[in-house]
Design a protein around this motif. Structure first.
Motif, PDB file in Angstrom:
ATOM      1  N   ARG A 292       0.840  -1.203   0.000  1.00 44.03           N
ATOM      2  CA  ARG A 292       0.000   0.000   0.000  1.00 44.03           C
ATOM      3  C   ARG A 292       0.875   1.253   0.000  1.00 44.03           C
ATOM      4  NH1 ARG A 292      -3.416   0.166   5.098  1.00 44.03           N
ATOM      5  NH2 ARG A 292      -4.721  -1.356   4.013  1.00 44.03           N
ATOM      6  N   SER A 293       1.956   1.228   0.763  1.00 45.02           N
ATOM      7  CA  SER A 293       2.853   2.371   0.814  1.00 45.02           C
ATOM      8  C   SER A 293       3.524   2.593  -0.538  1.00 45.02           C
ATOM      9  CB  SER A 293       3.901   2.148   1.905  1.00 45.02           C
ATOM     10  OG  SER A 293       4.711   3.282   2.075  1.00 45.02           O
ATOM     11  N   GLN A 294       3.889   1.518  -1.211  1.00 43.57           N
ATOM     12  CA  GLN A 294       4.505   1.640  -2.538  1.00 43.57           C
ATOM     13  C   GLN A 294       3.517   2.180  -3.565  1.00 43.57           C
ATOM     14  OE1 GLN A 294       5.921  -2.399  -2.989  1.00 43.57           O
ATOM     15  NE2 GLN A 294       7.986  -1.875  -2.291  1.00 43.57           N
ATOM     16  N   ASN A 295       2.272   1.783  -3.486  1.00 39.92           N
ATOM     17  CA  ASN A 295       1.254   2.313  -4.407  1.00 39.92           C
ATOM     18  C   ASN A 295       1.058   3.811  -4.203  1.00 39.92           C
ATOM     19  OD1 ASN A 295       0.835  -0.219  -5.519  1.00 39.92           O
ATOM     20  ND2 ASN A 295      -0.868  -0.704  -4.154  1.00 39.92           N
ATOM     21  N   ARG A 296       1.036   4.231  -2.956  1.00 41.26           N
ATOM     22  CA  ARG A 296       0.914   5.660  -2.674  1.00 41.26           C
ATOM     23  C   ARG A 296       2.119   6.415  -3.218  1.00 41.26           C
ATOM     24  NH1 ARG A 296      -1.757  10.303  -2.087  1.00 41.26           N
ATOM     25  NH2 ARG A 296      -0.784  11.699  -0.566  1.00 41.26           N
ATOM     26  N   ALA A 297       3.308   5.844  -3.064  1.00 41.84           N
ATOM     27  CA  ALA A 297       4.523   6.480  -3.572  1.00 41.84           C
ATOM     28  C   ALA A 297       4.485   6.609  -5.090  1.00 41.84           C
ATOM     29  CB  ALA A 297       5.745   5.682  -3.125  1.00 41.84           C
ATOM     30  N   ALA A 298       3.903   5.626  -5.766  1.00 44.06           N
ATOM     31  CA  ALA A 298       3.809   5.686  -7.234  1.00 44.06           C
ATOM     32  C   ALA A 298       2.997   6.894  -7.678  1.00 44.06           C
ATOM     33  CB  ALA A 298       3.189   4.401  -7.760  1.00 44.06           C
ATOM     34  N   THR A 299       1.938   7.207  -6.954  1.00 45.41           N
ATOM     35  CA  THR A 299       1.131   8.394  -7.270  1.00 45.41           C
ATOM     36  C   THR A 299       1.954   9.663  -7.111  1.00 45.41           C
ATOM     37  OG1 THR A 299      -0.888   7.281  -6.546  1.00 45.41           O
ATOM     38  CG2 THR A 299      -0.939   9.684  -6.626  1.00 45.41           C
ATOM     39  N   ILE A 300       2.771   9.728  -6.085  1.00 40.20           N
ATOM     40  CA  ILE A 300       3.578  10.918  -5.834  1.00 40.20           C
ATOM     41  C   ILE A 300       4.678  11.061  -6.879  1.00 40.20           C
ATOM     42  CG2 ILE A 300       5.156  11.970  -4.163  1.00 40.20           C
ATOM     43  CD1 ILE A 300       3.351  10.692  -1.994  1.00 40.20           C
ATOM     44  N   ILE A 301       5.248   9.958  -7.311  1.00 37.85           N
ATOM     45  CA  ILE A 301       6.251  10.011  -8.380  1.00 37.85           C
ATOM     46  C   ILE A 301       5.633  10.600  -9.646  1.00 37.85           C
ATOM     47  CG2 ILE A 301       7.635   8.575  -9.929  1.00 37.85           C
ATOM     48  CD1 ILE A 301       8.054   6.701  -7.469  1.00 37.85           C
ATOM     49  N   ARG A 302       4.400  10.216  -9.939  1.00 34.67           N
ATOM     50  CA  ARG A 302       3.710  10.780 -11.112  1.00 34.67           C
ATOM     51  C   ARG A 302       3.529  12.287 -10.954  1.00 34.67           C
ATOM     52  NH1 ARG A 302      -1.351  12.015 -11.675  1.00 34.67           N
ATOM     53  NH2 ARG A 302      -2.011  10.790  -9.852  1.00 34.67           N
ATOM     54  N   LEU A 303       3.135  12.746  -9.762  1.00 31.54           N
ATOM     55  CA  LEU A 303       2.984  14.179  -9.526  1.00 31.54           C
ATOM     56  C   LEU A 303       4.320  14.908  -9.675  1.00 31.54           C
ATOM     57  CD1 LEU A 303       0.621  14.145  -6.401  1.00 31.54           C
ATOM     58  CD2 LEU A 303       0.015  14.793  -8.739  1.00 31.54           C
ATOM     59  N   MET A 304       5.387  14.320  -9.195  1.00 32.18           N
ATOM     60  CA  MET A 304       6.707  14.945  -9.317  1.00 32.18           C
ATOM     61  C   MET A 304       7.108  15.080 -10.775  1.00 32.18           C
ATOM     62  SD  MET A 304       8.651  12.982  -6.167  1.00 32.18           S
ATOM     63  CE  MET A 304      10.226  13.804  -6.376  1.00 32.18           C
ATOM     64  N   ASN A 305       6.748  14.104 -11.574  1.00 29.71           N
ATOM     65  CA  ASN A 305       7.036  14.173 -13.004  1.00 29.71           C
ATOM     66  C   ASN A 305       6.193  15.258 -13.689  1.00 29.71           C
ATOM     67  OD1 ASN A 305       5.909  12.520 -15.853  1.00 29.71           O
ATOM     68  ND2 ASN A 305       8.028  13.234 -15.684  1.00 29.71           N
TER      69      ASN A 305
END
Length: 730
Positions: A292-305
């Motif tokens: 779950r933590s990794q899925n949340r991080a994936a969303t943030i990586i997209r925002l950073m991009n």
């Protein structure tokens, strides 16, 4: 002369000048008058009155609005300015914990557990990894560097989302900027005061209230912060005070806890995982649910991009290689062990500390993993699926240094009921070594004999009591060694009664059994209750040559930043309980239990092993406690609600759990012989009432007990009613 001009025509020039002179003066022209446009005809009647009223209201509203707005701006400006003057210096806002933290290290100095509110140290916007800074801004407030503390656009968007989702306008999404979140973390400048009687949890709930009035105060406080501090200062406060799950306060503590590295060195994937904790620290903590933590991080990586902080290639790499927990965080070793150390240490330096404390312990993480893996293997391969049976394990050195502890099958939790230290359970035949230790210390030999035959003891106030062997068979005359090897009940009771229950209780207490011990003859069969750690520590006394042991896990306690410890080891070897010769002969007897008797399933690798099985009435508890020349280990198995085990005795699954654990524990460990001596020869027959050599301090007690037995009594006092234990096990 004649006048030559007479009769001539006047010149043209003359005519002009003459004409000009004779011309009448003209009146100056008036400037043209501007004509006003004709105003539209006034409407009369009701329509005209209505229009006049509308025009009046509009003019009045505009006059009031701009003046009111100006006054409001002035008031807010003064309010913000005053609040800004009351704000403390930046350094005072970085660590706002109400309590301290405890960092627990294993025997090699590696961190394995944390308790309390961990603070890893101050970080600033300039010292953390840019990846982390960008992840926070991209996630929480992408217009952070543009607003003045509040974002009307963000608030409007949040209200719209809340209404669309069926909530109140202020419920759910708040549209808060990072500055407003900092204001909330600071509780608008009101520090926690425990003297008010308010708990820390209640204080934090009060700080998070979302009423309209609170939102107004929050906005003013945020703008005051923007006036007082720089943007980097506000981010610094945020990064040091935010709670990020698992007791971590601040990004440095969280980075150390989850990844074992400083916040200055986190990768984009790790930064995204840390920033993802801000929205719901407990829910997204990677120690609770890594996926779950990794899925949340994936969303943030997209925002950073999307916001330009990561290139497409960097984002793709971070998505393909999500953050992983450090070995210590992933293993979460020693949850039960850490709880035990915390409960056994001084409260003001452990459970209620306001300081940052470092505790060094005896834990060996390799042995801890061995214990957890051995237990898991047995339950996966030998126990029926869906069983609610529980088990506990303790592994320690001969001096009581606890190397591993498993307090139940759910070993990935903290604060759970610890069956190794908290569960008081009947010990069954695992208690019998104390009976034989008493006899050996009085001078008896393992080769002395006792009659295994039906026995009835009349207990005053309770009536006759007739213990039985587990098999309901009787072997006749047997040696003390054979009686222990086969875990025979009748010989154990006879020996206990012959040498004296008081002495047996004294020996058991000397070895560390602090629980109340039964007063009647059932004492010898383990009618008393004890904990697994007590029993394992007592067996460690057999291995170390007959001295008492206080199990311990803490070896050093110091404050963070101090070099000198405040306290040292809290246990170890104590006073001698039985003579070393008696202890070495007892170990020889217990080795026969494993090599030839009820504990054969504990054998592994050709090593010398000594131990004892134990099963209580109706198999509610099953034990195996044993040792090699290197380590002592105890295993308990049963149900929390005292439901009887089905087909389980101490020589069965507990012995197999013990073997699986110790096989793993001894990988790469040199073979160490057991400290044991073979007996020299038989001297006594316990059933024969002859005078035996025994210490003068106990002579009167023994004679009284012997006289009571011969007279059919149960001892030198009237014991309470005894449970009907048929005890023993295979």
């Amino acid at each position: 002369m004649k006048n030559t001009t007479r009769g001539k025509r006047p010149l043209v020039a003359d005519k002009r000048s003459g004409a000009a002179s004779r011309k009448k003066p003209t009146t100056p022209r008036k400037p043209p008058v501007k004509r006003r446009k004709p105003s539209p005809p006034r409407r009369g009647g009701i329509v005209g009155l209505f229009l006049w009223i509308i025009r009046f209201i509009v003019r009045l509203f505009w006059a009031v609005t701009w003046r009111g707005t100006l006054a409001l701006v002035v008031v807010i400006g003064l309010w913000v300015g005053y609040t800004a003057t009351t704000l403390p210096d930046l350094e005072e806002l970085l660590d706002g914990r109400a309590r301290g933290s405890v960092t627990l290290k294993d025997y090699q100095g590696a961190t394995f557990a944390w308790r309390g509110d961990q603070f890893g140290g101050v970080v600033t916007a300039k010292t953390v990894s840019p990846n982390l800074l960008h992840a926070i801004v991209a996630t929480e407030d992408k217009r952070f560097y543009k607003h003045i503390g509040v974002s009307p656009r963000g608030i409007a968007s949040a209200i719209r989302i809340n209404l669309r989702e069926g909530r109140g306008p202020l419920d759910g999404h708040g549209g808060s900027t990072i500055t407003q979140q900092v204001a909330k973390l600071l509780c608008l400048g009101t520090p926690y005061d425990p003297t008010t009687g308010q708990s820390e949890k209640e204080y934090e709930q009060e700080c998070r209230r979302g009423t309209l009035q609170r939102k107004i105060y929050e906005a003013v406080y945020a703008m005051a912060m923007e006036a007082k501090y720089s943007k980097d200062d506000i981010l610094t406060i945020y990064m040091n005070r935010a709670f990020l799950g698992a007791g971590a306060r601040g990004f440095e503590a969280a980075s150390q806890r989850y990844f074992g590295k400083s916040a200055a060195n986190v990768s984009p994937a790790e930064a995204a995982m840390l920033a993802g904790l801000l929205v719901a620290p407990t829910r997204f903590a990677p120690t609770n649910d890594l996926a779950r933590s990794q899925n949340r991080a994936a969303t943030i990586i997209r925002l950073m991009n999307e916001q330009g902080y990561l290139t497409a290639d960097q984002a793709a790499d971070a998505q393909a290689n999500p953050a992983e927990l450090s070995e210590a965080a992933a293993a979460r070793a020693g949850g039960y062990f850490a709880d035990w150390v915390m409960s056994s240490g001084p409260e003001f330096f452990t459970r209620q500390t306001t300081e940052d404390v470092i505790i060094r312990t005896t834990l060996d993480q390799r042995i801890q993993r061995a214990a957890e893996e051995g237990l898991r293997w047995i339950f996966e391969n030998k126990v029926r699926e869906g069983s609610n049976a529980q088990a506990a394990i303790v592994v320690m050195d001969a001096d009581g240094a606890v190397r591993a502890m498993v307090g139940g099958r759910e070993n990935q939790v903290a604060g759970a009921f610890n069956r190794a230290t908290q569960a008081l359970r009947q010990t069954g035949s695992a208690f019998k070594p104390f009976v034989y230790a008493t006899a050996l210390d009085l001078g008896y030999s393992p080769l002395d004999t006792v009659e295994d035959a039906p026995l009835t003891i009349n207990i005053p106030g309770s009536g006759p009591w007739s213990p039985k062997n587990y098999t309901n068979r009787y072997l006749g005359t047997v040696t003390l060694a054979k009686a222990l090897e086969e875990s025979l009940n009748i010989p154990a009771v006879k020996i206990s009664e012959y040498v004296g229950r008081d002495l047996v209780r004294r020996v058991a207490s000397g070895f560390g059994i602090d629980s109340d011990l039964a007063a009647g003859p059932a004492l010898a069969l383990g009618a008393s209750e004890s904990t697994l750690i007590e029993m394992t520590g007592a067996y460690a006394g057999f291995l170390n040559g007959g001295s008492s042991v206080t199990p311990y896990g803490l070896t050093e306690l110091r404050l963070l930043g101090d070099d000198e410890p405040l306290m040292g080891t809290g246990g170890g070897i104590g006073e001698r309980v039985i003579q070393e010769e008696a202890a070495r002969q007892l170990v020889w007897m217990m080795e026969k239990v494993v090599s030839e008797g009820t504990g054969t399933r504990a054998q592994f690798g050709g090593r010398e092993i000594a131990g004892k099985t134990g099963t209580t009435q109706a198999a509610r508890d099953a034990w195996f406690i044993g040792f090699t020349g290197n380590y002592v280990a105890g295993v308990w198995m049963g149900y929390d609600d005292n439901t009887p085990l089905t087909g389980v005795t101490g020589g069965g699954l507990p012995a197999e759990i013990w073997r699986e654990v110790m096989v793993r524990v001894h990988e790469g460990v040199p073979d160490t012989p057991l400290p044991m001596d073979a007996p020299r020869g038989a001297q006594h027959v316990v059933d024969t009432p002859v005078e035996q050599p025994r210490p003068s301090t106990t002579e009167n007690i023994i004679n009284n007990l012997l006289r009571d037995i011969l007279g059919g009594g149960g001892g030198n006092a009237s014991p309470p009613s005894q449970p009907k234990i048929n005890g023993g096990e295979r």
